[in-house]
Design a protein around this motif. Structure first.
Motif: not given
Length: 279
Positions: A10-14, A40-44, A48-58, A80-87
């Protein structure tokens, strides 16, 4: 058939720092396991990405509880895509337990490489980057921090740490006390973001600056220990080897111990022992 676990950088800032592959995986993943759903919603939206997958917190407090459900999804063939807040996930962030569990279950684990605060800070620090070590977050208590720095006092590689802004001044003060006030370092604040700041200098100088108050996410880069210059006579070198032998070490191990302790070339130590044994 088993699915696939994708670790997304995930982006660090930009938002523009991520490429089209992450956008594609976000849009097509069956499950998105994320540290913070709001991010996630802010990044999407930014991408300009629309995701249709199920979202779970991790995140840290639910990591263990989420493992069975995510492993079931992977076992059923889901991506399964794993995304953290940054990096990159699992680098001082949630993810390691899921990666290990997926590997043990025979699931394919891959990544969409992306930004990393560790390598970004190294690159802009101005310190040697040919060899480095990442030490993660520093301990919260001063005594434990000083013990950490003491253990790293002879580390020759450039060191990278994460630290919170409200503990930065104390951490730099402890580092200066143990490693020396002039040991060079770089405080990298808000990397890639609007108020990015890279502050370079000696540890004591940086501690004085940080005492005025610092905000934002911090990555601290500290120069490794300078090469030790040991001045010993041949007789002193040989005596050190013989002392190791008297303590029960073999000649080979005794020489190795003295080489490690003094930083002297092995040939120098060996020649000193031979000369001392010669009539």
């Amino acid at each position: 058939m088993s699915g696939r676990l994708v670790l997304g950088g995930a982006p660090l800032g930009q938002p523009g720092d991520v490429g089209p592959r992450l956008r594609a995986v976000m849009a097509t993943a069956d499950v998105l396991a994320v540290e913070d759903t709001r991010r996630l919603h802010r990044l999407a939206a930014d991408l300009e990405v629309t995701f249709t997958g199920r979202v779970v917190t991790f995140h840290e407090s639910v990591e263990q509880a989420r493992l069975p459900g995510l492993l079931d999804a992977l076992a059923s063939g889901a991506t399964v895509l794993l995304l953290t807040d940054a990096g990159m996930p699992s680098v001082s962030d949630p993810g390691y337990t899921l990666v290990r569990a997926a590997i043990e279950a025979g699931v394919d684990v891959t990544s969409v490489p992306g930004p990393s605060a560790v390598t970004t800070a190294l690159a802009v620090s101005g310190l040697p980057v040919d060899r480095f070590c990442f030490e993660g977050f520093l301990p919260r208590r001063s005594g434990e921090r000083r013990s950490t720095f003491t253990a790293l006092a002879d580390e020759r590689r450039t060191m990278v740490f994460f630290e919170s802004p409200h503990r930065l001044a104390d951490a730099l003060t402890d580092a200066a006390a143990v490693l020396g006030p002039d040991r060079q370092a770089a405080v990298c604040r808000e990397l890639t973001k609007t108020y990015e700041e890279i502050r370079r200098g000696g540890l004591a100088e940086l501690a004085a600056w940080a005492a005025e108050g610092v905000k934002g996410e911090i990555t601290l880069v500290v120069a490794g220990a300078p090469e030790r210059v040991v001045e010993l006579t041949a007789a002193e070198i040989a005596a050190a080897v013989f002392a190791e032998e008297a303590a029960g070490e073999t000649r080979k191990d005794a020489i190795r111990a003295v080489v490690t302790r003094t930083g002297l070339p092995k040939r120098t130590v060996f020649d000193a022992v031979v000369a001392a044994k010669s009539p």
